[in-house]
Design a protein around this motif. Sequence first.
Motif, PDB file in Angstrom:
ATOM      1  N   LEU A  94       0.824  -1.218   0.000  1.00 44.84           N
ATOM      2  CA  LEU A  94       0.000   0.000   0.000  1.00 44.84           C
ATOM      3  C   LEU A  94       0.853   1.261   0.000  1.00 44.84           C
ATOM      4  O   LEU A  94       0.352   2.354  -0.285  1.00 44.84           O
ATOM      5  CB  LEU A  94      -0.927   0.023   1.213  1.00 44.84           C
ATOM      6  N   GLY A  95       2.114   1.131   0.361  1.00 43.91           N
ATOM      7  CA  GLY A  95       2.994   2.290   0.358  1.00 43.91           C
ATOM      8  C   GLY A  95       2.680   3.324   1.416  1.00 43.91           C
ATOM      9  O   GLY A  95       2.901   4.520   1.221  1.00 43.91           O
ATOM     10  N   GLY A  96       2.138   2.863   2.541  1.00 43.28           N
ATOM     11  CA  GLY A  96       1.878   3.781   3.643  1.00 43.28           C
ATOM     12  C   GLY A  96       0.615   4.609   3.494  1.00 43.28           C
ATOM     13  O   GLY A  96       0.391   5.543   4.274  1.00 43.28           O
ATOM     14  N   GLU A  97      -0.229   4.286   2.519  1.00 41.69           N
ATOM     15  CA  GLU A  97      -1.467   5.043   2.286  1.00 41.69           C
ATOM     16  C   GLU A  97      -2.644   4.083   2.365  1.00 41.69           C
ATOM     17  O   GLU A  97      -2.784   3.185   1.518  1.00 41.69           O
ATOM     18  CB  GLU A  97      -1.416   5.703   0.904  1.00 41.69           C
ATOM     19  N   LEU A  98      -3.506   4.234   3.373  1.00 45.45           N
ATOM     20  CA  LEU A  98      -4.628   3.320   3.526  1.00 45.45           C
ATOM     21  C   LEU A  98      -5.766   3.703   2.589  1.00 45.45           C
ATOM     22  O   LEU A  98      -6.126   4.876   2.488  1.00 45.45           O
ATOM     23  CB  LEU A  98      -5.130   3.327   4.973  1.00 45.45           C
ATOM     24  N   PRO A  99      -6.390   2.726   1.918  1.00 43.09           N
ATOM     25  CA  PRO A  99      -7.550   3.013   1.069  1.00 43.09           C
ATOM     26  C   PRO A  99      -8.749   3.448   1.911  1.00 43.09           C
ATOM     27  O   PRO A  99      -8.733   3.310   3.146  1.00 43.09           O
ATOM     28  CB  PRO A  99      -7.825   1.667   0.377  1.00 43.09           C
ATOM     29  N   PRO A 100      -9.806   3.929   1.274  1.00 40.06           N
ATOM     30  CA  PRO A 100     -10.992   4.383   2.024  1.00 40.06           C
ATOM     31  C   PRO A 100     -11.598   3.264   2.868  1.00 40.06           C
ATOM     32  O   PRO A 100     -11.695   2.123   2.413  1.00 40.06           O
ATOM     33  CB  PRO A 100     -11.962   4.815   0.910  1.00 40.06           C
ATOM     34  N   GLY A 101     -12.002   3.602   4.075  1.00 37.08           N
ATOM     35  CA  GLY A 101     -12.708   2.663   4.934  1.00 37.08           C
ATOM     36  C   GLY A 101     -11.974   1.369   5.186  1.00 37.08           C
ATOM     37  O   GLY A 101     -12.595   0.303   5.323  1.00 37.08           O
ATOM     38  N   PHE A 102     -10.643   1.430   5.295  1.00 36.12           N
ATOM     39  CA  PHE A 102      -9.841   0.211   5.383  1.00 36.12           C
ATOM     40  C   PHE A 102      -9.897  -0.399   6.778  1.00 36.12           C
ATOM     41  O   PHE A 102      -9.685   0.277   7.783  1.00 36.12           O
ATOM     42  CB  PHE A 102      -8.389   0.522   5.019  1.00 36.12           C
TER      43      PHE A 102
ATOM     44  N   GLY B 237      -0.143  -1.510  16.327  1.00 36.03           N
ATOM     45  CA  GLY B 237       0.573  -0.310  16.763  1.00 36.03           C
ATOM     46  C   GLY B 237       1.993  -0.279  16.220  1.00 36.03           C
ATOM     47  O   GLY B 237       2.486   0.777  15.783  1.00 36.03           O
ATOM     48  N   THR B 238       2.651  -1.428  16.213  1.00 33.34           N
ATOM     49  CA  THR B 238       4.006  -1.502  15.679  1.00 33.34           C
ATOM     50  C   THR B 238       4.020  -1.261  14.171  1.00 33.34           C
ATOM     51  O   THR B 238       4.910  -0.581  13.639  1.00 33.34           O
ATOM     52  CB  THR B 238       4.623  -2.877  15.994  1.00 33.34           C
ATOM     53  N   LEU B 239       3.036  -1.796  13.469  1.00 31.62           N
ATOM     54  CA  LEU B 239       2.936  -1.586  12.025  1.00 31.62           C
ATOM     55  C   LEU B 239       2.683  -0.112  11.699  1.00 31.62           C
ATOM     56  O   LEU B 239       3.238   0.424  10.730  1.00 31.62           O
ATOM     57  CB  LEU B 239       1.826  -2.454  11.440  1.00 31.62           C
TER      58      LEU B 239
ATOM     59  N   ALA C 215       5.915   1.595  11.918  1.00 33.55           N
ATOM     60  CA  ALA C 215       6.825   1.189  10.841  1.00 33.55           C
ATOM     61  C   ALA C 215       6.470   1.845   9.511  1.00 33.55           C
ATOM     62  O   ALA C 215       7.364   2.147   8.710  1.00 33.55           O
ATOM     63  CB  ALA C 215       6.805  -0.327  10.701  1.00 33.55           C
ATOM     64  N   TYR C 216       5.187   2.085   9.276  1.00 35.69           N
ATOM     65  CA  TYR C 216       4.755   2.622   7.979  1.00 35.69           C
ATOM     66  C   TYR C 216       4.321   4.089   8.046  1.00 35.69           C
ATOM     67  O   TYR C 216       3.757   4.614   7.093  1.00 35.69           O
ATOM     68  CB  TYR C 216       3.628   1.757   7.411  1.00 35.69           C
ATOM     69  N   GLY C 217       4.600   4.738   9.167  1.00 36.73           N
ATOM     70  CA  GLY C 217       4.304   6.160   9.273  1.00 36.73           C
ATOM     71  C   GLY C 217       2.822   6.478   9.283  1.00 36.73           C
ATOM     72  O   GLY C 217       2.403   7.561   8.851  1.00 36.73           O
ATOM     73  N   LEU C 218       2.001   5.557   9.781  1.00 32.67           N
ATOM     74  CA  LEU C 218       0.560   5.769   9.865  1.00 32.67           C
ATOM     75  C   LEU C 218       0.203   6.423  11.203  1.00 32.67           C
ATOM     76  O   LEU C 218       0.909   6.258  12.192  1.00 32.67           O
ATOM     77  CB  LEU C 218      -0.178   4.443   9.737  1.00 32.67           C
ATOM     78  N   ALA C 219      -0.888   7.139  11.211  1.00 38.40           N
ATOM     79  CA  ALA C 219      -1.344   7.765  12.440  1.00 38.40           C
ATOM     80  C   ALA C 219      -1.708   6.702  13.472  1.00 38.40           C
ATOM     81  O   ALA C 219      -2.175   5.610  13.116  1.00 38.40           O
ATOM     82  CB  ALA C 219      -2.552   8.652  12.165  1.00 38.40           C
ATOM     83  N   GLU C 220      -1.498   7.018  14.724  1.00 40.51           N
ATOM     84  CA  GLU C 220      -1.848   6.095  15.797  1.00 40.51           C
ATOM     85  C   GLU C 220      -3.346   5.812  15.759  1.00 40.51           C
ATOM     86  O   GLU C 220      -4.165   6.721  15.722  1.00 40.51           O
ATOM     87  CB  GLU C 220      -1.461   6.687  17.155  1.00 40.51           C
TER      88      GLU C 220
END
Length: 399
Positions: free
Chosen positions: A161-169, A190-192, A195-200
């Motif tokens: 996904l490259g660090g970008e979550l699709p809609p309603g994932f 939380g660890t993922l 690792a992928y720079g996603l919001a908590e």
Amino acid sequence: MTEPGEAPGRLPGSVYAAADARLSEVDAQVAARYPGERAGRQPVHTVYVPAHRFSGGVVERWGEQARVVFAGHGDALGLEPGIADRVRRKLAVEPIEDLRIDFEDGYGNPGDETEDADALACARVLVCSPGTPFTGIRFKSFEASTRRRGIRTLDVFLDGLGGELPPGFVVTLPKVTAVAQVAVLVDVLGTLEAAYGLAEGALRFEVQIETPQSIVDADGRIAIASIISAAAGRCVGLHYGTYDYSAALGIAGAYQSMDHPAADFAKAFMQVAAAGTGIRLSDGSTNRLPVGDAVLPAWREHLRLVRRSLERGFYQGWDLHPHQLPTRFAATYAFFRENLPSAVARLRGYAAQAAGAVLDEPATVRALSAFLLRGLDCGAVDEDELPFDRAWLRARATP
């Protein structure tokens, strides 16, 4: 007797203060645990597509297959013309509301190299063309034999996904046999995220209720309540798994179904445990597919089962084949259309404080408002049919 000018009652202020002091912590806990219905749309179904069969254009292909079979056999269902028209429009515009790419039962165990490649490929397709308002994956369970593979599939998929979550994932945790599995998933997510720079908190999950241990644990406690607690706010759905749950109870294959008494028992526990938490419920699936000579009998069975779920407060279910889409929407639309006039009349009476044949309380008004919002979201109701706008309904659907 209270003299003029005196405050009524005999309790000193210290009693009120003591009650507040003793219950303030409980008040906070209740408010946190039971925030009420979550805002936003709930899909009417989740469509499961095995990962090895997922590719670009899958939504369009499912829609086309559904339109063809409905055009060929739909008249035999005897639907009202208005319902049939809405079904045709839905199949053309949004045949799938919630898409789940399946790396579990529908996928099997092809080996690590193949599953890694499929997870990466599916993620990249999803990035380019999600095609549905809600998306996600079901990975393998956190039982000992599949735990590492399930975690790796999550990791590889997020990499794709490259660090970008699709809609309603959302992600789906199947076959929970211990509450600790849910707690471990929370830590992994939380660890993922880090690792992928996603919001908590960005990674949310559903729990499939498809084992006896997810209803009652080894100590005889209600496991679903503990599952919700262990999810630490990340759980957004509880999905009933018809066949795994039935098989685990020893129910013979011929009698495994969404309307078996054992299924109703499990779903009643789900409903009570999730009430007020904002966690949404989904009924399971039927494996009686409308194909070949069985199209009409299977459609009638599907119509009955979807309607039954809706009447029991399960507004979502699973669909496993394109030919199930026409009856999913037909049953859903008929349910909302039939109850539309009474819901509008009762809300009008409440808004005008008019005395009518039904005296509705605020809790019922919330349910009526949520009902109309659901009808709008799925396409059963048009906004110009209502004397209230969405903002008015949302305000009254919120506790």
